[in-house]
Design an enzyme around this catalytic site. Structure first.
Site, PDB file in Angstrom:
ATOM      1  N   THR A  42    -135.154 -10.941  -3.463  1.00  0.00           N
ATOM      2  CA  THR A  42    -134.257 -12.070  -3.222  1.00  0.00           C
ATOM      3  C   THR A  42    -134.518 -12.575  -1.814  1.00  0.00           C
ATOM      4  O   THR A  42    -134.172 -11.918  -0.836  1.00  0.00           O
ATOM      5  CB  THR A  42    -132.782 -11.646  -3.371  1.00  0.00           C
ATOM      6  OG1 THR A  42    -132.571 -11.150  -4.690  1.00  0.00           O
ATOM      7  CG2 THR A  42    -131.868 -12.838  -3.134  1.00  0.00           C
ATOM      8  N   LYS A 102    -130.978 -17.583  -7.576  1.00  0.00           N
ATOM      9  CA  LYS A 102    -130.464 -16.252  -7.250  1.00  0.00           C
ATOM     10  C   LYS A 102    -129.496 -16.305  -6.072  1.00  0.00           C
ATOM     11  O   LYS A 102    -128.476 -15.601  -6.068  1.00  0.00           O
ATOM     12  CB  LYS A 102    -131.628 -15.310  -6.933  1.00  0.00           C
ATOM     13  CG  LYS A 102    -131.212 -13.885  -6.539  1.00  0.00           C
ATOM     14  CD  LYS A 102    -130.474 -13.177  -7.674  1.00  0.00           C
ATOM     15  CE  LYS A 102    -129.891 -11.838  -7.242  1.00  0.00           C
ATOM     16  NZ  LYS A 102    -130.896 -10.848  -6.852  1.00  0.00           N
TER      17      LYS A 102
END
Length: 310
Positions: free
Chosen positions: A96, A171
């Site tokens: 991420t 995300k």
């Protein structure tokens, strides 16, 4: 069957590689942690002595690393994954990170004759173990199609959300909402407990009312109410609070650059920063409940004997 190099064997990477092996893929793994690599080898992953060695032998390279700087160095640094992989190799980053880094890496990969998609995940360690992760994928449709068998081995829901970088943007949107929901759920539980409510009954009511959310359904922050989640394991083995803080800060930067008002995200970010500074950075992000209430004091007067899955 494709050979997969998997770089980063942490709490998420280890179960993801196990699922790939069980699906019949040959997986070559590398991690700086010898203990993590040993665990992966125990479920069928082949050991590499470096990320470069793993990438050189693979058709697909998957990375799952802590920060954007780690990812950039892994791909662009000396003997990086772009340089050491073969032409035509599909590179997939499931970390991420900022979509700015993703776009940079995808351009470098294309220039070197490689292909790259960003495919971050949601679901935490429970869904990594069960192979039911959600993937948010950015990149060319043909490359996403090529990755589909691997994604299906590790996940249950695969969404192609747009071009390179779109997966990581998605995300960040998800993680800022997840942090807000977890902090809010912890606050609601603390409020009820402070006023004499049974947290199990309160949770059941909220699960069946307008307050229902993922934390209550699948990732309960209150110890003793749900099996198989970090709160049942002293908040160990999940998604670290400092990683949650990192993601929320990235989302905050994205909101600022996009001129989006993000009051709740900013507040939740500050709460996680305070929680980490209080010594809980390495604990799962559901441990934010400790910021709202004194669990030790509660359990001193309300001992429990074990969790019950809901």
């Amino acid at each position: 069957m494709k050979t997969v190099a998997f770089i980063g064997l942490g709490n998420m990477g280890i179960p993801m590689t196990r699922n790939l092996v069980e699906a019949g893929f040959e997986v070559i793994g590398y991690d700086l942690s010898a203990a993590a690599l040993e665990t992966a080898v125990g479920h069928g992953v082949k050991r590499a002595v470096s990320a470069a060695e793993a990438a050189a032998a693979a058709d697909v390279v998957i990375s799952m690393l802590p920060t954007g700087e780690h990812v950039r160095n892994a791909y662009l640094g000396p003997s990086g994954l772009i340089e050491t992989s073969r032409p035509g190799t599909l590179l997939m980053d499931s970390s991420t990170i900022s979509s700015t880094v993703t776009v940079e890496l995808a351009a470098a990969a294309r220039a070197a004759g490689r292909r790259m998609i960003d495919a971050p995940v949601s679901g935490g360690t429970p869904r990594a173990r069960s192979g039911t992760l959600t993937f948010m994928v950015g990149g060319d449709a043909s490359d996403v199609d090529d990755a589909q068998p691997l994604l299906e081995a590790m996940g249950q829901r695969i969404f192609h959300v747009g071009v390179s970088g779109a997966g990581h943007t998605t995300k960040l949107c998800n993680n800022v909402l997840s942090g807000i929901c977890m902090a809010g759920t912890a606050e609601a539980l603390a409020l009820g407990v402070a006023n004499g409510l049974d947290p199990a009954i309160l949770s059941e009511v909220m699960r069946n009312s307008s307050g229902s959310n993922y934390a209550l359904e699948r990732y309960h922050p209150f110890p003793g109410l749900m099996d198989g989640v970090p709160s049942a394991n002293n908040f160990a083995g999940g998604f670290r609070s400092d990683f949650q803080l990192k993601d929320m800060r990235l989302a905050k930067e994205l909101a600022n650059s996009s001129r989006v008002f993000s009051a709740m995200g900013n507040l939740a970010c500050e709460l996680f920063a305070l929680h980490c500074s209080n010594g809980h950075a390495a604990e799962d992000y559901s441990s934010i409940i400790k910021l709202a209430m004194d669990l030790d004091q509660y359990f001193a007067g309300h001992p429990v004997s074990g969790g019950e899955s809901k």
